[in-house]
Design a protein around this motif. Structure first.
Motif, PDB file in Angstrom:
ATOM      1  N   GLY A  60       0.810  -1.213   0.000  1.00  0.00           N
ATOM      2  CA  GLY A  60       0.000   0.000   0.000  1.00  0.00           C
ATOM      3  C   GLY A  60       0.843   1.264   0.000  1.00  0.00           C
ATOM      4  N   ASP A  64       0.905   3.384  -3.641  1.00  0.00           N
ATOM      5  CA  ASP A  64      -0.170   4.320  -3.342  1.00  0.00           C
ATOM      6  C   ASP A  64      -0.483   5.184  -4.554  1.00  0.00           C
ATOM      7  N   ARG A  69      -5.766   2.066  -5.140  1.00  0.00           N
ATOM      8  CA  ARG A  69      -6.934   2.158  -4.266  1.00  0.00           C
ATOM      9  C   ARG A  69      -8.152   1.511  -4.932  1.00  0.00           C
ATOM     10  N   ARG A 129      -5.097  -1.146   2.911  1.00  0.00           N
ATOM     11  CA  ARG A 129      -6.067  -0.065   3.127  1.00  0.00           C
ATOM     12  C   ARG A 129      -5.645   0.843   4.275  1.00  0.00           C
ATOM     13  N   LEU A 182     -14.619   2.601  -0.651  1.00  0.00           N
ATOM     14  CA  LEU A 182     -13.280   2.943  -1.147  1.00  0.00           C
ATOM     15  C   LEU A 182     -13.333   3.491  -2.573  1.00  0.00           C
ATOM     16  N   THR A 186     -12.071   7.195  -3.383  1.00  0.00           N
ATOM     17  CA  THR A 186     -11.018   7.397  -4.369  1.00  0.00           C
ATOM     18  C   THR A 186     -11.475   8.310  -5.498  1.00  0.00           C
TER      19      THR A 186
END
Length: 190
Positions: A60, A64, A69, A129, A182, A186
């Motif tokens: 993650g 990133d 995501r 996450r 999510l 995002t």
């Protein structure tokens, strides 16, 4: 705190009716020694889930970006769908403990059976996450223990009384809601 609570809830629900819970019942009926079995589950889960959460957290950090995501969100949604498929204990999935005793048999069997299992994959996704391997490990381990300790202590009687379709449905819904959340986050809609 969010990582701990979310991880606990997801894994506790996903674990009910899972092959590792069925394995716990088999081991409990075979050995009739709950304490070493519970300790074996705890140790195997701590090691397995810490490694999974660490992989997820590090991935993650390194990856990133919006695309990653979205990938994590998709993995939660896929986990939700996978949760709807009930597990069955394989014929040779550790149901025949050998000479090593309750603790070692449980430790080895749980560690191996958990490899690639729904809860391990969920732990990787949770690590990615939340970027917090310790909180995710604590939460997923607590979830595993919440689901498996009663299975060891009450065994088949408890499993026969729990409506598995409802529990699997709730776990699936939780995974899917997190995945959709999510995606919306995002996309900038939350």
């Amino acid at each position: 705190m969010e990582a701990l609570l979310t991880s606990t809830a997801i894994v506790a629900l996903a674990e009910i009716g899972d092959k590792t819970q069925l394995l716990a019942i088999v081991l409990a009926t075979r050995f009739k020694r709950p304490v070493p079995i519970i300790l074996g589950i705890l140790c195997a889960t701590l090691v397995n889930h810490f490694l999974a959460a660490l992989i997820g957290a590090e991935a993650g950090k390194l990856l990133d970006g919006a695309w990653f995501r979205y990938l994590i969100a998709a993995s939660f949604i896929a986990m939700g769908l996978w949760t709807l498929i009930p597990d069955k204990l394989d014929d040779d999935g550790g149901a025949k403990p050998a000479r090593f005793g309750a603790f070692v048999t449980t430790l080895v069997a749980f560690f191996l059976v958990e490899m690639g299992d729904k809860t391990q994959v969920a732990t990787i996704a949770l690590g990615a996450r939340f970027h917090d391997a310790l909180a995710v490990t604590a939460g997923t381990t607590l979830g595993m223990m919440l689901a498996n300790v009663p299975a060891v202590l009450a065994g088949k009687m408890l499993i026969d009384r729990i409506p598995m379709k409802l529990v699997h449905g709730l776990a699936a819904l939780l995974f899917i809601v997190i995945g959709v959340w999510l995606v919306l986050q995002t996309a900038g809609w939350l």
